[in-house]
Design an enzyme around this catalytic site. Sequence first.
Site, PDB file in Angstrom:
ATOM      1  N   HIS A 102      11.984  50.009 -12.891  1.00 45.52           N
ATOM      2  CA  HIS A 102      12.489  50.708 -11.696  1.00 45.52           C
ATOM      3  C   HIS A 102      11.865  50.080 -10.456  1.00 45.52           C
ATOM      4  O   HIS A 102      10.665  49.829 -10.428  1.00 45.52           O
ATOM      5  CB  HIS A 102      12.120  52.194 -11.775  1.00 45.52           C
ATOM      6  N   LEU A 153      17.015  66.603 -22.778  1.00 46.47           N
ATOM      7  CA  LEU A 153      18.417  66.936 -22.497  1.00 46.47           C
ATOM      8  C   LEU A 153      19.322  66.666 -23.690  1.00 46.47           C
ATOM      9  O   LEU A 153      20.171  67.480 -24.041  1.00 46.47           O
ATOM     10  CB  LEU A 153      18.908  66.129 -21.293  1.00 46.47           C
ATOM     11  N   GLU A 167      18.333  58.636 -24.638  1.00 46.76           N
ATOM     12  CA  GLU A 167      17.669  57.363 -24.344  1.00 46.76           C
ATOM     13  C   GLU A 167      17.286  56.597 -25.606  1.00 46.76           C
ATOM     14  O   GLU A 167      17.152  55.381 -25.587  1.00 46.76           O
ATOM     15  CB  GLU A 167      16.418  57.604 -23.480  1.00 46.76           C
ATOM     16  N   ARG A 222      19.233  48.653  -9.999  1.00 42.38           N
ATOM     17  CA  ARG A 222      17.780  48.594 -10.123  1.00 42.38           C
ATOM     18  C   ARG A 222      17.257  47.223 -10.527  1.00 42.38           C
ATOM     19  O   ARG A 222      16.222  46.786 -10.036  1.00 42.38           O
ATOM     20  CB  ARG A 222      17.339  49.642 -11.134  1.00 42.38           C
ATOM     21  N   HIS A 280      10.450  51.794 -16.662  1.00 43.22           N
ATOM     22  CA  HIS A 280      11.008  53.116 -16.405  1.00 43.22           C
ATOM     23  C   HIS A 280      11.885  53.661 -17.527  1.00 43.22           C
ATOM     24  O   HIS A 280      11.873  54.850 -17.816  1.00 43.22           O
ATOM     25  CB  HIS A 280      11.825  53.041 -15.109  1.00 43.22           C
TER      26      HIS A 280
END
Lengths: 281, 652
Positions: free
Chosen positions: B239, B16, B426, B300, B366
Amino acid sequence: MSTQTSAPTTGQPAGAAHNPPAVGRSVVFRIKRCQGPGQASYWQDFKVKIPQNANIISCLQQIALDPVTTDGTRTVPVVWDSGCLEEVCGSCTMLINGKVRQSCSCLLDAIAPNEGDVVTLEPMSKFPVVRDLWVDRSRLFHNLARVKAWVPIDGTYNLGSGPRETPQDQETRYVLSTCMSCGCCLEACPQFNKEEKPADWDHAFIGAHAISQARLFNTHGTGRELAPQRLEVLAGRGGVNDCGNAQNCVKVCPKKIPLTESIAAIGRAVTIHKIKQFFGA
Amino acid sequence: MPGANEKRVIVVGGGLAGLAASIRVAEAGVPVDLFSVVPVKRSHSVCAQGGINACNDVARQQGYSEYEHFDETIYGGDFQADQHPVLEMANMAPRIIDLLDRMGVPFNRTSEGYRDLRLFGGSLFKRTHFAGATTGQQLLYGLDEQTRRYESEGKVTKYEFWEFLWPVVVDGKCVGIVAQDQRTMQIRSFRADAVVMATGGNGLVFGKSTQSVICTGAAAARCYQAGAWMGNPEMIQVHPTAIPGADKTRLMSESARGEGGRVWVPRNKGDARRPKDIPEGERYYFLEERYPKYKNLVPRDIATREIFSICVNDGLGVGGQRQVYLDLTHLPASTHHKLEGILEIYKKFAGEDPQFEPMRIFPSVHYSMGGLYTSFAKGSYNPAEPRTKHLSGSGAPIGSAVGQGLLPGAPANAMTNIPGLYAFGEVNFAYHGANRLGANALLSCIFDGLFCGMSVLGHVADGKGAAGVAQGEYDRVVAQEEAKVKALTDNAGKGDSASPETNPYAIAKEMGDEMTEACTVVRSEGRLKQALATLSSLKERFKRVRLKDSAIWTNQSLLYTRAVGDMLTVAEAIAKGSLERRESRGAHYREDFKERNDDAFMKTTLAKYDPATSSTSIEFVPIDATLIKPTARTYGKSEGAVSTKAAASPHN
């Protein structure tokens, strides 16, 4: 010729699902290998002790750890393509016991529950082999460009939201939009053949995935702006009329995309497009 | 071939962040060379499931605002993130959703045809937009389609199956990269006036994670070894709900809880009954009991620690194992339908149908909140005093026009300490602090691409760039990378290749096991020191690593082994950061320092690599906390002393 849909899967006799898979069993992987383009293919067998919940990928990983064939020859690790391992990226598609599917979601308990079962792995046959099980699927993406599989937006600046859409229309588009370009539909298609030269791609059959993507964008409020251009391509050589209606595509699609409905819808749209053209509309 | 004076931008990574950046830069008329180790449509972004957060008209009328989204993100990240970039991200979020909508992303719809919303962790408002339970896939496809459009117009050139090897840095500036074709194994250099790293996370450092097999973190590790700094490397998200597997763990989206899924274990230890036979009163819905306000939708890090503790400390895990139930069986068919994508994954891989059987899940690595350290240029919103409190429903304290958090187009935004080298998505450390809220990752990736993409253009317009840089500078880096390959292939097949001592897969597995044990949910001084010792012995072993394959064509063994060496560097930075941060904050929980210590550690962990000693050094640098003052982060936990403290928190 096309073994994808009809060949029975080895190691999965009728009723086998009722027997619990043998714990600690070994399975033989018969793998079709090829060291690079233009080189001859050959088969090698590897015996793998199956871990719990194993899929094909985890077995290939085991082989890579120390690749020794069943006849004791130390060899090089098998090359394969993979990504998410969750069946959403499409990378790890191959022929497993003659059937095209993703290797990540292929569980050994289902296809090889017994000691000594044999699992065959082959690269997809409709795309050029890069090495071993890894094939070059560039043509598949090229065909998405042929049908202009995008919404022609006016750029990325702030222009408010997109068109409103009923939940029913969203539902239709969402299913079509889950196509992960894996190529299963192409592998299974009798009309879609291997074309080594990119120069031939624009005349050869475009394939169910691209036809279905054309439908996806023709259905969108803004995307339908390009519908005439898409239909023009799909009316031409290698377009929707090359579909032989074998309906293999829809049977092998891992995302259960209604590919034959898409082909029918585009077929009708192409006819209307041609009639309009004939009358100069 | 491009003319010598034509400006070009390289984007590494086609998820993305990389695609959004490519689109933004290409649209402005600067050609983009886009590198990816996979066809971009297969990038790891496809795995994101639940949704993407943004303030929206419905939530706004209920008292939500961009500011509230910003506030939630800062609080969710335990006050570890620089605040101005987060404010800007929250401000732009609604416009990002609009744009994705225009691109044709099939967002779920209400009966009236508006975009539907779901509840997600860390919020009491519905502000998560979604496309079934495969939102990441759908957003990626939307951007992939636009990129293909620019590619067909000649504005983007894709280099798929090309692996980034090293940045070309001349006079302290990044002016290109060296990359390798994974099929032909050709190594060559590419010039650029700016390079955007958008290469994602480093889950593979932990062996099994929810990430794709390509998420080694090697690209970031190479930039790190070339002199780029890392920020908060120790901040790794575990996660709470993943499906254990032989090859990896698979994500079970937070949307399962957002749509009403409940987490529970049998109240009685060792209760061997089938879940359906256990009556309501004998089920322990521990998240709901402990967090009556947020219930199953606590952030989380908190959910993960509670699940971990229920299994490991209390021994209440289902079947005595490390697993708890995530129960969706009470939900109506229409809800199951909205979650179809993820329920299918469970059905396929676990062999049970979650419509009828509660899923068995356990936490797994995660996401990396930390990553390459980046700078920013503050925007115009600079109040005299940080706010301590923002009441829901009181309206946004500021307007929501873009430009107030960050200065648009300023070259500094999302740039690493190496001018011309950017880090988006990220792979950078910005936005999520010590814990990322669900459905904020997709947002931060696209925000970086679109907003910070303008900063790349700003840098390109500003500087001299690659023009005039001697070819010899590029050839030098190519030679360096060819030498590394030669060193590895010279060792191929030598010695006892079955020996785990020098087997790259064995080294990677030991690294993964050690990092998972020492550096995930619970950390401590002693265990981290032990892990660092293990890592240095693995580094020694890696020097003697034996390749399984010496082929000069599509040698995956080489590609993998080289990445393992880089992963060891990242692992060390993660472990060292964890060791030096002697407090608990967000995902980083130290059993020997259980409290948050703002005076000493409300700072960014800055990791720097010293090539001379091949080691990481850690320092702590101040953060921008000028907008919101830190408060206790309890999420209204209903337990003795904590709940008294919580009463003072604005989030209750």
